[in-house]
Design a protein around this motif. Structure first.
Motif, PDB file in Angstrom:
ATOM      1  N   GLY A 116      37.672  23.627  42.712  1.00  9.50           N
ATOM      2  CA  GLY A 116      36.277  22.847  43.253  1.00  9.50           C
ATOM      3  C   GLY A 116      35.793  22.020  42.205  1.00  9.50           C
ATOM      4  N   LYS A 117      35.280  20.868  42.557  1.00  6.27           N
ATOM      5  CA  LYS A 117      34.829  20.000  41.636  1.00  6.27           C
ATOM      6  C   LYS A 117      33.656  20.357  40.965  1.00  6.27           C
ATOM      7  N   GLY A 118      33.427  20.542  39.707  1.00  6.10           N
ATOM      8  CA  GLY A 118      32.389  21.005  38.864  1.00  6.10           C
ATOM      9  C   GLY A 118      32.266  22.341  38.654  1.00  6.10           C
ATOM     10  N   LYS A 119      33.433  23.121  39.135  1.00  8.83           N
ATOM     11  CA  LYS A 119      33.503  24.576  38.673  1.00  8.83           C
ATOM     12  C   LYS A 119      34.582  25.028  37.691  1.00  8.83           C
ATOM     13  N   GLU A 120      35.197  23.892  37.379  1.00  9.90           N
ATOM     14  CA  GLU A 120      36.293  23.945  36.154  1.00  9.90           C
ATOM     15  C   GLU A 120      35.417  24.563  34.921  1.00  9.90           C
ATOM     16  N   ILE A 121      34.195  24.049  34.855  1.00  5.08           N
ATOM     17  CA  ILE A 121      33.578  24.575  33.320  1.00  5.08           C
ATOM     18  C   ILE A 121      33.293  25.859  33.471  1.00  5.08           C
ATOM     19  N   LEU A 122      32.889  26.487  34.602  1.00  5.51           N
ATOM     20  CA  LEU A 122      32.677  27.819  34.678  1.00  5.51           C
ATOM     21  C   LEU A 122      33.947  28.781  34.838  1.00  5.51           C
ATOM     22  N   VAL A 123      35.108  28.180  34.398  1.00  4.11           N
ATOM     23  CA  VAL A 123      36.428  29.187  34.490  1.00  4.11           C
ATOM     24  C   VAL A 123      36.319  30.102  33.146  1.00  4.11           C
ATOM     25  N   ASN A 124      36.500  31.098  33.222  1.00  7.23           N
ATOM     26  CA  ASN A 124      36.695  32.005  32.252  1.00  7.23           C
ATOM     27  C   ASN A 124      38.033  32.407  32.049  1.00  7.23           C
ATOM     28  N   GLU A 125      38.322  33.713  31.002  1.00 10.57           N
ATOM     29  CA  GLU A 125      39.712  33.976  30.842  1.00 10.57           C
ATOM     30  C   GLU A 125      40.172  34.935  31.675  1.00 10.57           C
ATOM     31  N   GLY A 126      39.099  35.595  32.375  1.00  8.82           N
ATOM     32  CA  GLY A 126      39.612  36.634  33.294  1.00  8.82           C
ATOM     33  C   GLY A 126      39.875  35.695  34.690  1.00  8.82           C
ATOM     34  N   ASP A 127      39.457  34.568  35.023  1.00 12.09           N
ATOM     35  CA  ASP A 127      39.761  33.896  36.198  1.00 12.09           C
ATOM     36  C   ASP A 127      41.324  33.341  36.069  1.00 12.09           C
ATOM     37  N   ALA A 128      41.449  32.788  34.861  1.00 13.72           N
ATOM     38  CA  ALA A 128      42.940  32.377  34.621  1.00 13.72           C
ATOM     39  C   ALA A 128      43.897  33.324  35.140  1.00 13.72           C
ATOM     40  N   LEU A 129      43.713  34.477  35.027  1.00 17.22           N
ATOM     41  CA  LEU A 129      44.776  35.646  35.645  1.00 17.22           C
ATOM     42  C   LEU A 129      45.141  35.616  36.954  1.00 17.22           C
ATOM     43  N   THR A 130      44.139  35.091  37.548  1.00 14.10           N
ATOM     44  CA  THR A 130      44.245  35.086  39.042  1.00 14.10           C
ATOM     45  C   THR A 130      44.412  33.732  39.798  1.00 14.10           C
ATOM     46  N   MET A 131      44.503  32.710  38.892  1.00 18.48           N
ATOM     47  CA  MET A 131      44.606  31.327  39.306  1.00 18.48           C
ATOM     48  C   MET A 131      46.080  30.967  39.886  1.00 18.48           C
ATOM     49  N   THR A 132      46.181  30.224  40.862  1.00 15.59           N
ATOM     50  CA  THR A 132      47.384  29.708  41.296  1.00 15.59           C
ATOM     51  C   THR A 132      47.909  28.607  40.382  1.00 15.59           C
ATOM     52  N   PRO A 133      49.267  28.353  40.357  1.00 13.69           N
ATOM     53  CA  PRO A 133      49.836  27.240  39.505  1.00 13.69           C
ATOM     54  C   PRO A 133      49.113  25.771  40.077  1.00 13.69           C
ATOM     55  N   ASP A 134      48.748  25.440  41.340  1.00 16.20           N
ATOM     56  CA  ASP A 134      47.959  24.210  41.355  1.00 16.20           C
ATOM     57  C   ASP A 134      46.774  24.298  40.849  1.00 16.20           C
TER      58      ASP A 134
END
Length: 536
Positions: free
Chosen positions: A360-378
């Protein structure tokens, strides 16, 4: 002639390694004099080769690395002005703002630049540091509003980075553009205008000469909040009104209110009710032009607008389960809203990016280390591309290991062209409005004159605190507060204060009606007494 073997000559590509001594100086076999290898003969020490001493290089005066005093003041304002220009350039060329917008911003900045004329033009202040540094907005408090910008004052109120966005908003307000504070907040969060790491857009030679105290004013140490803009814009508007006697026009309320109602997926009947409430409450949708002792949230125009929309929604489509019946099929209350179904539609709108496999545009800056574990390759690819474009300083020289980590996604060129964030959001809102039949339902029309029949607008519920909100009302309040960019407690307080004013107006109307009917009743009683006396 005797030769001595030494290191290769090296002058003009000469590789001669045999040297001879002449008058204390070394020469190679081809005649090249060797600098830095001078030998002086000591008359008291006969038969030696002398003492070796190196020729000193000329002393070069080092240039000043950091500016100070008046030079630092000027350079800071130059850097600030460059960032402001880049924001205007992005708004005009990428976001469709009119070309005249840049001229309005330039005029507003020129007015504020006059307040620093004394500080940057005083030749006696060449090597001095400012007595006080303040990163507070201009006129942030009543006691410093008149003193901070007084000519010759020792207090220097330097413009902050957030004031660049506030200045662009005031320029849009002067041009009556239908742009809200939340729009500028989203532009900054999406990095579509320079805000985060704005110093990356400044040439390196300018940054290297600016002291760290000034660089900290342009650094973003924390995430921007929409509430910060709601506070910074009135302060800057108050400064222009107090210093230059400017008068800012009201908001372009019809367009902004229509956009708000459309984003909340509400029926269009909300607009005429909100317009009537505006006249009743005396809202002007203008920023205050004078400093007052007590400031209220309802003094801000956009908070007035969202308050009217919330009250109009509560009047026409209450959040309780009471069955209210309109008296005619032509009334706007002939329809009701199923707030549970409405909440599901809003939740689907908010999660549209995640369901499509995007961050989502504008939501990248809100990503934390916990979100990185559940993110898809894209999603990981999108995040790394955003990080490269937003946070990588390309002005520094490449290190030796840079070739091992190439920049840019290999699949970026093969990806299909995507629509902009604005177009994507507009399409999502259109899809949400097409699902209105899921949460809109018809009410039963009862044209009887029975006073016991509950009518729309009756049993109006007022909520003083956030904890008083029922589940359906809380969802609507939270969505409205998020759209406008304010915390939920502030919206609850604004709505409650406006409802108290409406209740006071209703009591005044009842009192006026009561006293208007009382003389009529007294005159009828006196006439009846006169007729009885005549009959006797």
């Amino acid at each position: 002639m005797e030769y001595t073997t030494r290191d290769p000559c090296g002058q003009e590509g000469c590789r001669e390694s045999r040297f001879f001594l002449d008058n204390g100086l070394w020469f190679c076999r081809r005649g090249h004099q060797q600098l830095g290898r001078q030998v002086e003969e000591d008359p008291d020490d006969f038969g030696t080769q002398g003492k070796t001493s190196r020729v000193k290089k000329p002393v070069v005066e080092k240039a000043q690395k950091k500016y100070r005093g008046r030079q630092a003041y000027r350079l800071y304002l130059d850097v600030y002005q460059l960032i402001l220009w880049k924001q205007c350039h992005a708004l005009v060329n990428d976001k469709g703002f009119p070309p005249q917008f840049e001229n309005v911003v330039r005029d507003l900045w020129a007015l504020r630049l006059e307040t620093y004329a004394t500080k940057i033009a005083d030749p006696a202040d060449e090597d001095s540091q400012p007595e006080f540094f303040s990163s507070q907005p201009a006129g942030a408090r009543e006691d410093t509003h008149t003193e901070a910008f007084k000519s010759g004052s020792k207090v220097v109120q330097w413009p902050r980075l957030i004031d660049t966005i506030a200045l662009c908003y005031l320029a849009a307000l002067l041009m009556r553009l239908p742009v809200s504070i939340a729009d500028f907040y989203r532009l900054a969060m999406r990095n579509e205008i320079p805000y985060y790491q704005a110093l990356f857009h400044v040439p390196r030679d300018m940054k290297d000469k600016l002291p760290q105290a000034y660089l900290s004013f342009l650094d973003t140490s924390r995430l921007l909040k929409a509430e910060d803009l709601h506070n910074a814009i009135p302060e800057l508007a108050l400064f222009y009104c107090g210093r230059f006697k400017m008068q800012f026009p009201p908001l372009n309320a019809p367009s902004l209110m229509y956009r708000l109602i459309r984003r909340l997926a509400l029926p269009v009947h909300i607009y005429p009710v909100a317009k009537r409430l505006k006249e009743l409450l005396g809202f002007t949708f203008e920023y205050p032009s004078q400093v007052v002792s007590t400031r209220k949230p309802l003094d801000k125009p956009e908070l007035q607008m969202v308050t009217l929309v919330v009250i109009a929604t509560k009047l026409l489509f209450p959040f309780d389960d009471v069955q209210r019946h309109p008296a005619s099929a032509h009334e706007p209350t002939v329809q009701a809203i199923d707030w549970d179904a409405w909440a599901e539609v809003q939740d689907r709108f908010e999660k549209r990016d995640a369901s499509a496999g995007r961050i989502g545009k504008g939501k990248e800056i809100l990503v934390n280390e916990g979100d990185a574990l559940t993110m898809t390759p894209d999603q990981l690819d999108d995040y790394m591309d955003w990080y490269e474009n937003s946070w990588l300083d390309r002005s520094t020289g490449a290190s030796a290991l840079a070739s091992l980590f190439p920049l840019g996604s290999s699949a970026e060129e093969s990806r299909p062209a995507t629509v902009t964030a604005e177009d994507d959001e507009e399409e999502a809102i259109d899809s949400m409005l097409q699902m209105a039949r899921r949460y809109l339902k018809n009410r039963t029309v009862l044209s009887d004159v029975d006073p016991d029949i509950p009518r729309p607008g009756s049993q109006y519920a007022r909520y003083r605190d956030e904890s008083d909100l029922p589940a359906t009302a809380r969802t609507f309040y939270e969505t409205a507060a998020k759209v406008i960019g304010i915390p939920l407690p502030i919206l609850v307080r604004c709505v409650h204060h406006a409802e108290a004013q409406i209740n006071k107006w209703l009591e005044d109307q009842r009192r006026i009606k009561h006293f208007a009917e009382q003389p009529v009743a007294e005159s009828e009683d006196s006439e009846q007494e006169i007729t009885e006396q005549h009959s006797e």
